[in-house]
Design an enzyme around this catalytic site. Sequence first.
Site, PDB file in Angstrom:
ATOM      1  N   SER A 117     -32.619 -42.219 -50.053  1.00 56.45           N
ATOM      2  CA  SER A 117     -31.993 -41.280 -49.129  1.00 56.45           C
ATOM      3  C   SER A 117     -31.253 -42.003 -48.011  1.00 56.45           C
ATOM      4  O   SER A 117     -31.649 -43.094 -47.571  1.00 56.45           O
ATOM      5  CB  SER A 117     -33.064 -40.379 -48.515  1.00 56.45           C
ATOM      6  OG  SER A 117     -32.537 -39.595 -47.465  1.00 56.45           O
ATOM      7  N   TYR A 141     -40.100 -38.642 -43.493  1.00 58.40           N
ATOM      8  CA  TYR A 141     -39.401 -38.604 -44.773  1.00 58.40           C
ATOM      9  C   TYR A 141     -38.585 -39.876 -44.983  1.00 58.40           C
ATOM     10  O   TYR A 141     -38.685 -40.545 -46.021  1.00 58.40           O
ATOM     11  CB  TYR A 141     -38.489 -37.382 -44.842  1.00 58.40           C
ATOM     12  CG  TYR A 141     -37.563 -37.403 -46.033  1.00 58.40           C
ATOM     13  CD1 TYR A 141     -38.048 -37.214 -47.323  1.00 58.40           C
ATOM     14  CD2 TYR A 141     -36.197 -37.642 -45.876  1.00 58.40           C
ATOM     15  CE1 TYR A 141     -37.194 -37.253 -48.423  1.00 58.40           C
ATOM     16  CE2 TYR A 141     -35.343 -37.681 -46.964  1.00 58.40           C
ATOM     17  CZ  TYR A 141     -35.853 -37.487 -48.237  1.00 58.40           C
ATOM     18  OH  TYR A 141     -35.019 -37.534 -49.326  1.00 58.40           O
ATOM     19  N   LYS A 145     -39.217 -42.922 -47.811  1.00 57.50           N
ATOM     20  CA  LYS A 145     -38.236 -43.360 -48.805  1.00 57.50           C
ATOM     21  C   LYS A 145     -37.991 -44.869 -48.716  1.00 57.50           C
ATOM     22  O   LYS A 145     -37.856 -45.552 -49.739  1.00 57.50           O
ATOM     23  CB  LYS A 145     -36.924 -42.587 -48.624  1.00 57.50           C
ATOM     24  CG  LYS A 145     -36.969 -41.175 -49.158  1.00 57.50           C
ATOM     25  CD  LYS A 145     -37.174 -41.166 -50.654  1.00 57.50           C
ATOM     26  CE  LYS A 145     -37.083 -39.782 -51.243  1.00 57.50           C
ATOM     27  NZ  LYS A 145     -37.231 -39.776 -52.722  1.00 57.50           N
TER      28      LYS A 145
END
Length: 318
Positions: A117, A141, A145
């Site tokens: 991402s 998040y 990643k």
Amino acid sequence: MTWLVTGGAGYIGSHVVRAFGEAGIAVVVVDDLSSGHRDYVPDGVPFVEASILDTAALTEAIRAHGVTGVVHLAGFKYAGVSVQRPLHTYEQNVTGTAHLLEAMVATGVTDLVFSSSAATYGTPRVDLVTEATETHPESPYGESKLIGEWLIADAGRAHGIRHTSLRYFNVVGSLPGLADTSPHNLFPLVVQALTQGRTPRINGDDYATPDGTNVRDYVHVVDLAAAHVAAAKALAAGRELERVYNLGSGDGLSVKQIMDAFAQVTGLDFTPEIGPRRPGDPDRIVADGTLAARDIGWAMRHTVQDMVASAWAARPSA
């Protein structure tokens, strides 16, 4: 050659599955349907309803279907929500990746394409993000990643797993019947507002950009899916790929440009409401896709009108 697609019942995953099918490559899907849709998996594609936290189920799926490579898309993908749910985010995105790697090592599968991402970069301090741009994730998040990338690289060194990570920016558009149903993404929010007779909203119009609205990289999901197939083919052929690739446009689009495209494509005359800025929203985040173009044929083959038209055509009420 058969590829396992984790998260293959989700919005992006289902497009990746279609792209593999069009390339004549067999796939099997593993998805726990926490955010995916069973009817997004094509008829004839083997489907295993299981969590990536279940190493035994992953191992069995790999063995039962003769899997030779993995595209890993499954995970918890809501950056904003991850701030309130960090433990869940890490469990799904880090621990889940570890379980998948364990299953791959147990079965001798060595090729892996990882869904990463742009959130790994946080708020970039440069106008054009390259793979050499420093990573400063600003949410659990994004952190998860980046840790996933590290974990995969470590497993590569220890167990011979050949891998590449594709860093996504804003993925939009749809094939028929495969709508983006995220409650947090711009396109589905605009589509929902217009179909319900509401006026879409722009969060801030005083950014340091040509039209005052922030600029982001928007890429069509079909182009993104094609890059996964190209990466998988390259790994299967024994080619060495870069550890990370940005899938970006190089120039970006403003939120106002997106709104204008929606008005043009739908024929609905509207003026977006202007709300306050969201805290921490940078003026511009745009990525250079040169490396991906060189190695895996990455290209922006769809215009903003294509992106909007396909998203509008795929809306649930259409």
